[in-house]
Design a protein around this motif. Structure first.
Motif, short mmCIF file in Angstrom:
data_model
loop_
_atom_site.label_atom_id
_atom_site.label_comp_id
_atom_site.label_asym_id
_atom_site.label_seq_id
_atom_site.Cartn_x
_atom_site.Cartn_y
_atom_site.Cartn_z
N VAL A 22 0.85 -1.18 0.00
CA VAL A 22 0.00 0.00 0.00
C VAL A 22 0.89 1.23 0.00
CG1 VAL A 22 -1.78 1.26 1.26
CG2 VAL A 22 -1.83 -1.21 1.22
N ASP A 23 0.61 2.14 -0.94
CA ASP A 23 1.38 3.37 -1.05
C ASP A 23 0.45 4.57 -1.09
OD1 ASP A 23 3.99 2.20 -1.29
OD2 ASP A 23 3.47 1.65 -3.35
N LYS A 24 1.02 5.71 -0.73
CA LYS A 24 0.31 6.97 -0.82
C LYS A 24 0.89 7.71 -2.02
CE LYS A 24 -0.43 9.15 3.14
NZ LYS A 24 -0.24 10.04 4.30
N SER A 25 0.03 8.06 -2.98
CA SER A 25 0.48 8.75 -4.18
C SER A 25 -0.38 9.98 -4.37
CB SER A 25 0.34 7.82 -5.39
OG SER A 25 0.62 8.51 -6.57
N GLU A 26 0.20 11.16 -4.12
CA GLU A 26 -0.52 12.43 -4.16
C GLU A 26 -1.75 12.35 -3.27
OE1 GLU A 26 -1.22 13.60 -8.20
OE2 GLU A 26 0.85 13.20 -8.75
N LEU A 54 -4.77 6.49 -2.64
CA LEU A 54 -4.25 5.30 -1.99
C LEU A 54 -4.10 4.23 -3.06
CD1 LEU A 54 -3.63 3.91 0.78
CD2 LEU A 54 -5.98 3.09 0.71
N VAL A 55 -2.90 3.67 -3.20
CA VAL A 55 -2.63 2.67 -4.23
C VAL A 55 -2.35 1.35 -3.52
CG1 VAL A 55 -1.16 2.02 -6.16
CG2 VAL A 55 -1.65 4.43 -5.74
N LYS A 56 -3.19 0.33 -3.83
CA LYS A 56 -3.03 -1.00 -3.24
C LYS A 56 -2.60 -1.95 -4.35
CE LYS A 56 -7.19 -0.37 -1.96
NZ LYS A 56 -8.54 -0.29 -1.51
#
Length: 84
Positions: free
Chosen positions: A6-10, A13-15
Motif C-alpha cells: 500500500v502506497d500513498k500517491s498524491e 491510496l494505491v493498493k
C-alpha cells in the motif's frame, strides 16, 4: 510477492497485490476499520490478500465499494501508518 503493498500517491491510496492494482482517491474513503471476523463482515466487499494465516483484516469503506485487506501484523502496521 505474497504481501499487500500500500502506497500513498498524491491524493490517492494505491493498493497492489500480485497482478492487481487498485487506486482509491482519499476523498472517496469513508472509513478505515479493523474487521475482527474471519472472512470479513461485508459480503460484497472486494477481498485483497490471502485470508489463510492473515492475522489482521482491514476494512476500507469507500463511497463506491468496500475493500477487505487480509494482512500480517507487519503489513497491517505499515498500512496503518500510511492511512493515518
Amino acid at each position: 510477492m505474497l504481501g499487500i503493498k500500500v502506497d500513498k500517491s498524491e491524493n490517492k491510496l494505491v493498493k497492489r497485490w500480485q497482478f492487481t492494482k487498485v487506486v482509491v482517491p482519499f476523498a472517496d474513503i469513508v472509513e478505515v476499520a479493523f474487521d475482527p471476523t474471519y472472512a470479513g463482515s461485508d459480503k460484497t466487499a472486494i477481498r485483497i490478500g490471502i485470508p489463510y494465516g492473515a492475522t489482521n483484516r482491514l476494512l476500507i469503506r469507500t463511497k463506491i465499494t468496500n475493500y477487505i485487506l487480509f494482512t500480517t501484523n507487519a503489513e497491517f502496521l505499515e498500512i496503518k501508518s500510511i492511512l493515518l
